[in-house]
Write an enzyme that holds these catalytic residues in place. Structure first.
Site, PDB file in Angstrom:
ATOM      1  N   ASP A 177       0.784  -1.231   0.000  1.00  0.00           N
ATOM      2  CA  ASP A 177       0.000   0.000   0.000  1.00  0.00           C
ATOM      3  C   ASP A 177       0.822   1.290   0.000  1.00  0.00           C
ATOM      4  O   ASP A 177       0.672   2.136  -0.849  1.00  0.00           O
ATOM      5  CB  ASP A 177      -0.920   0.030   1.221  1.00  0.00           C
ATOM      6  CG  ASP A 177      -1.821  -1.186   1.307  1.00  0.00           C
ATOM      7  OD1 ASP A 177      -1.625  -2.155   0.568  1.00  0.00           O
ATOM      8  OD2 ASP A 177      -2.733  -1.166   2.152  1.00  0.00           O
ATOM      9  N   GLU A 409       1.405  -9.238  11.839  1.00  0.00           N
ATOM     10  CA  GLU A 409       1.200  -8.854  10.437  1.00  0.00           C
ATOM     11  C   GLU A 409       2.535  -8.598   9.733  1.00  0.00           C
ATOM     12  O   GLU A 409       2.762  -9.032   8.614  1.00  0.00           O
ATOM     13  CB  GLU A 409       0.324  -7.596  10.395  1.00  0.00           C
ATOM     14  CG  GLU A 409      -0.089  -7.182   8.997  1.00  0.00           C
ATOM     15  CD  GLU A 409      -1.006  -5.957   9.004  1.00  0.00           C
ATOM     16  OE1 GLU A 409      -1.247  -5.385  10.102  1.00  0.00           O
ATOM     17  OE2 GLU A 409      -1.472  -5.571   7.925  1.00  0.00           O
TER      18      GLU A 409
END
Ligand code: DGY
Length: 454
Positions: A177, A409
């Site tokens: 992202d 994550e």
């Protein structure tokens, strides 16, 4: 003696991680699909599920196939498989179904962009390793036409002039992202008509581990742009303010094309002769297109900014996915290995951005942290090109990250601290599928290297 005690401690830690990883997959299972992390990402994400299916393969093969089948329920009539499938109506995530305003034509709300096409890679693995071959063949045969339609969409809709490089109009599609790769490109996205929005991600994760506000404004403005122009791909090709040829998507697509050819040949080469020929033709054109991602000036593969035709500056982990595509340029491969060697001296492989660059941020999302899924793909690519020693280093470093930072994550490459969402699905899946089986083999290298992070 010390080594024996250490190995014993290590074994216990690893056993616990396997238990935890299984628990996380069960906890995040929503019945047929798995959320990446409850709260932070409460729906089904495309490439997440492709990796998650590999984790389930260790636990329950039938559930592994189901993960992918549920993902493909979100497929659009034009073949696109969205990056998020909103299996329920819920505004706990932003942008949720209401903000995207998109659906697959059969009543299922989705986002309107895709994700790196990892599913074909996973299907090959599920089929190759299956205990019940008949069952796996039936499942793979059910998915093959859908996978083929998705690849067709990439090659034809996202590369309408047949250049061998597929285009991307939103950083979220690349999965990376807020990569530094987009830093100089996002300020071009007009914000004049940006409607007010509320971020939800920073309710779950510290803001300094997430994209910054200016990036988020551009992300949301692009969502609005897509919606305002009726999700018209031809219009985006000409007019999107953000238009890039990404390393992640293009290298993964090239590998996934080859894996789909393998699947089709394995299932029934005669029946799928036309699809096999077309996949081979696309792959041939891709190999030419991928040449254009090599930036001789930087000595690395980097994304192309299609608005100017220039390479983005700086080196991110996307460059090393080139090994997956097996481009057979030994000189370039050696240069990539040199970069990995020098990054290895700075911290854990593979940081998402150059740790020697002034903009490197070891805790912020794709600006520096290590991601298990990218490491796994780089590891596979390195092994397939014969760089076993470097592949091993990548596996050892990922193991250190997970052992010290749990199934998080992403991870700080300098400290191995776990960052972002905790109890993360794809990290758990790859522990079970990739790292847990390697633990005995890597134990000695692990013990030697982990001291750098104590
Ligand atoms: C997010 O919300 O951060 C996701 O990566 C977008 O897909």
């Amino acid at each position: 003696m010390k080594a024996v005690c250490y190995a014993d401690k290590l074994f216990r830690k690893m056993t616990n991680l396997s238990t935890l990883a299984r628990e996380v997959l069960q906890k995040n299972d929503r019945g047929g699909y798995t959320v990446p992390r409850p709260g932070l990402y409460p729906f089904q994400w495309n490439w997440d599920s492709s990796f998650v299916s590999l984790g389930f393969a260790v636990i329950d093969e039938s559930r592994a196939w189901e993960e992918l089948e549920t993902l493909f329920k979100g497929q659009w009539a034009n073949g696109m498989v969205p990056h998020i499938v909103f299996h329920k109506d819920d505004d706990s995530y932003s942008p949720g179904p209401g903000q995207w305003g998109a659906h697959n034509g059969s009543g299922l709300n989705t986002s309107a962009i895709s994700n790196p096409p990892v599913a074909g890679i996973s299907v090959k693995r599920l089929l190759k390793d299956a205990e019940d071959q008949d069952f796996a063949r039936r499942k793979a045969a059910g998915l093959f036409p859908k996978l083929y339609a998705w690849h067709k969409w990439f090659h034809e809709v996202r590369d309408p002039e047949g250049t061998g490089l597929v285009m991307t109009y939103h950083p979220w599609e690349t999965g990376r992202d807020n990569s530094h790769d987009w830093k100089s490109l996002l300020p071009r996205v007009p914000l004049d008509n940006l409607r007010p929005y509320k971020r939800k991600d920073t309710e779950h994760v510290d803001a300094d581990q997430r994209p910054d506000k200016s990036e988020y404004d551009a992300f949301m403005a692009l969502v609005q742009f897509f919606r305002d122009h009726g999700f018209d791909e031809a219009y985006f090709y000409e007019n999107s303010p953000f238009k890039i040829a990404d390393t992640t998507i293009n290298f993964i697509l090239a590998k996934a094309d080859l894996d789909l050819i393998w699947v089709a040949e394995h299932l029934d080469a005669d029946k799928y002769a036309a699809e096999i020929a077309q996949l081979k033709a696309w792959h041939k054109v891709s190999l030419k297109g991928l040449e254009r991602l090599w930036d001789a000036e930087q000595g690395a593969y980097t994304p192309l900014d299609m608005k100017t035709g220039k390479h983005v500056k700086g080196i991110s982990s996307g460059t090393f996915l080139s090994f997956l595509a097996d481009l057979d340029h030994k000189d370039r491969e050696h240069r990539q290995i040199e970069i990995l060697e020098s990054w290895h001296e700075k911290g854990l492989l593979v940081p998402s951005y150059d740790p020697e660059h002034a903009d490197f941020e070891p805790q912020r999302y794709w600006m520096g942290p290590v991601w298990t899924v990218v490491n796994y793909l780089i590891y596979e690519g390195l092994n397939s090109c014969g760089y076993d020693e470097m592949a091993r280093k990548v596996a050892v470093d990922t193991m250190i990250a997970l052992k010290k930072g749990s199934v998080s994550e992403y991870f700080n490459p300098l400290t191995a601290e776990g960052l972002g969402g905790k109890d993360f699905s794809w990290t758990s899946a790859l522990w079970l599928y990739w790292l847990a089986p390697l633990q005995d083999n890597l134990a000695a290298d692990y013990s030697a290297r982990v001291q750098m992070f104590e």
